[in-house]
Design a protein around this motif. Structure first.
Motif, PDB file in Angstrom:
ATOM      1  N   TYR A 171     -49.129 -65.642 -25.740  1.00  0.00           N
ATOM      2  CA  TYR A 171     -49.285 -66.733 -24.781  1.00  0.00           C
ATOM      3  C   TYR A 171     -50.574 -66.561 -23.981  1.00  0.00           C
ATOM      4  CZ  TYR A 171     -48.480 -69.893 -20.893  1.00  0.00           C
ATOM      5  OH  TYR A 171     -48.628 -70.882 -19.954  1.00  0.00           O
ATOM      6  N   HIS A 172     -50.876 -65.324 -23.591  1.00  0.00           N
ATOM      7  CA  HIS A 172     -52.127 -65.047 -22.871  1.00  0.00           C
ATOM      8  C   HIS A 172     -53.326 -65.441 -23.744  1.00  0.00           C
ATOM      9  CE1 HIS A 172     -50.051 -61.630 -20.374  1.00  0.00           C
ATOM     10  NE2 HIS A 172     -49.478 -62.808 -20.206  1.00  0.00           N
ATOM     11  N   MET A 173     -53.241 -65.110 -25.024  1.00  0.00           N
ATOM     12  CA  MET A 173     -54.305 -65.472 -25.954  1.00  0.00           C
ATOM     13  C   MET A 173     -54.435 -66.990 -26.060  1.00  0.00           C
ATOM     14  SD  MET A 173     -54.740 -64.744 -30.009  1.00  0.00           S
ATOM     15  CE  MET A 173     -53.918 -66.243 -30.482  1.00  0.00           C
ATOM     16  N   ASN A 211     -64.088 -64.914 -25.268  1.00  0.00           N
ATOM     17  CA  ASN A 211     -63.665 -64.711 -26.656  1.00  0.00           C
ATOM     18  C   ASN A 211     -63.273 -63.257 -26.903  1.00  0.00           C
ATOM     19  OD1 ASN A 211     -63.665 -67.159 -28.202  1.00  0.00           O
ATOM     20  ND2 ASN A 211     -65.877 -67.245 -27.911  1.00  0.00           N
ATOM     21  N   GLU A 212     -63.997 -62.344 -26.301  1.00  0.00           N
ATOM     22  CA  GLU A 212     -63.654 -60.926 -26.412  1.00  0.00           C
ATOM     23  C   GLU A 212     -62.264 -60.669 -25.826  1.00  0.00           C
ATOM     24  OE1 GLU A 212     -65.391 -57.056 -24.197  1.00  0.00           O
ATOM     25  OE2 GLU A 212     -66.900 -58.230 -25.278  1.00  0.00           O
ATOM     26  N   VAL A 229     -63.497 -68.241 -30.758  1.00  0.00           N
ATOM     27  CA  VAL A 229     -63.822 -67.512 -31.983  1.00  0.00           C
ATOM     28  C   VAL A 229     -62.852 -66.347 -32.132  1.00  0.00           C
ATOM     29  CG1 VAL A 229     -65.570 -66.181 -33.214  1.00  0.00           C
ATOM     30  CG2 VAL A 229     -66.261 -68.141 -31.803  1.00  0.00           C
ATOM     31  N   LEU A 230     -62.043 -66.422 -33.182  1.00  0.00           N
ATOM     32  CA  LEU A 230     -61.100 -65.351 -33.476  1.00  0.00           C
ATOM     33  C   LEU A 230     -61.781 -64.342 -34.393  1.00  0.00           C
ATOM     34  CD1 LEU A 230     -57.949 -67.516 -34.217  1.00  0.00           C
ATOM     35  CD2 LEU A 230     -58.519 -66.334 -32.103  1.00  0.00           C
ATOM     36  N   GLY A 231     -61.769 -63.092 -33.957  1.00  0.00           N
ATOM     37  CA  GLY A 231     -62.367 -62.047 -34.762  1.00  0.00           C
ATOM     38  C   GLY A 231     -61.310 -61.289 -35.541  1.00  0.00           C
ATOM     39  N   SER A 232     -61.762 -60.401 -36.395  1.00  0.00           N
ATOM     40  CA  SER A 232     -60.812 -59.567 -37.129  1.00  0.00           C
ATOM     41  C   SER A 232     -60.357 -58.425 -36.219  1.00  0.00           C
ATOM     42  CB  SER A 232     -61.452 -59.009 -38.401  1.00  0.00           C
ATOM     43  OG  SER A 232     -62.533 -58.176 -38.078  1.00  0.00           O
ATOM     44  N   ILE A 233     -59.136 -57.999 -36.420  1.00  0.00           N
ATOM     45  CA  ILE A 233     -58.602 -56.890 -35.635  1.00  0.00           C
ATOM     46  C   ILE A 233     -58.009 -55.850 -36.575  1.00  0.00           C
ATOM     47  CG2 ILE A 233     -58.163 -58.285 -33.571  1.00  0.00           C
ATOM     48  CD1 ILE A 233     -55.212 -58.321 -34.359  1.00  0.00           C
TER      49      ILE A 233
END
Length: 165
Positions: free
Chosen positions: A52-54, A11-12, A69-73
């Motif tokens: 695409y990698h994501m 996820n990181e 889990v998508l975090g804030s960036i």
């Protein structure tokens, strides 16, 4: 089944790929604003590749029964000193991604998580190629004189650079 520690690390990485996509898209906008059409297109394609990698990581986590889990960036840098400065920053970002992918592959081997290790080999290969491309762009800056059309030549070269992967 993935361990929770592996899930956290994947996820990181997923979020780091998202950060890279945003950085490159912002770099594309800066290049476009400065008249570097080739560089703008190059970074727009780079951004799409990072997405695409994501998505590959997202799908892998889903396929293993784990919820991504998508975090804030944070918002990326919007202004750069020069095209050379921008390329140097992009190369540094690729080196960070490469180090993280290599660390993740090593971690998967330590856990004897061979499925994840196999999955990550695609990323290892991609990062090798990405690093090589950005290094070659930087090398070209040392071959040209930016005061005598060198930036134009590099920009023109970047128009075709994505096809060489």
């Amino acid at each position: 089944m993935l361990t929770q520690e592996m899930v956290n690390k994947l996820n990181e990485q997923l979020n780091l790929e998202f950060v890279s996509a945003n950085i490159y898209l912002q770099m594309s906008a800066w290049c476009n604003n400065k008249g570097f059409e080739g560089a703008s297109n190059f970074f727009k394609i780079q951004s799409s590749e990072e997405m695409y990698h994501m998505h590959r990581l997202f799908d892998y986590l889903n396929d293993t029964g784990t919820m991504p889990v998508l975090g804030s960036i944070d918002a990326p840098q919007v202004d750069f000193l020069s095209l050379l400065d921008l390329i140097k920053l992009a190369y540094e970002q690729e080196k960070i991604i490469t180090q993280k992918i290599n660390s993740l592959a090593h971690f998967s081997m330590m856990l004897k998580d061979y499925s994840t290790f196999y999955f990550l080999q695609w990323y290892v290969e991609k990062q090798y190629k990405e690093g090589k491309i950005f290094k070659s762009i930087l090398d070209k800056f040392s071959l040209v004189n930016p005061d005598f059309g060198g930036l134009f030549l590099i920009d023109q070269d970047l128009k075709t650079m994505n096809g060489n992967k």
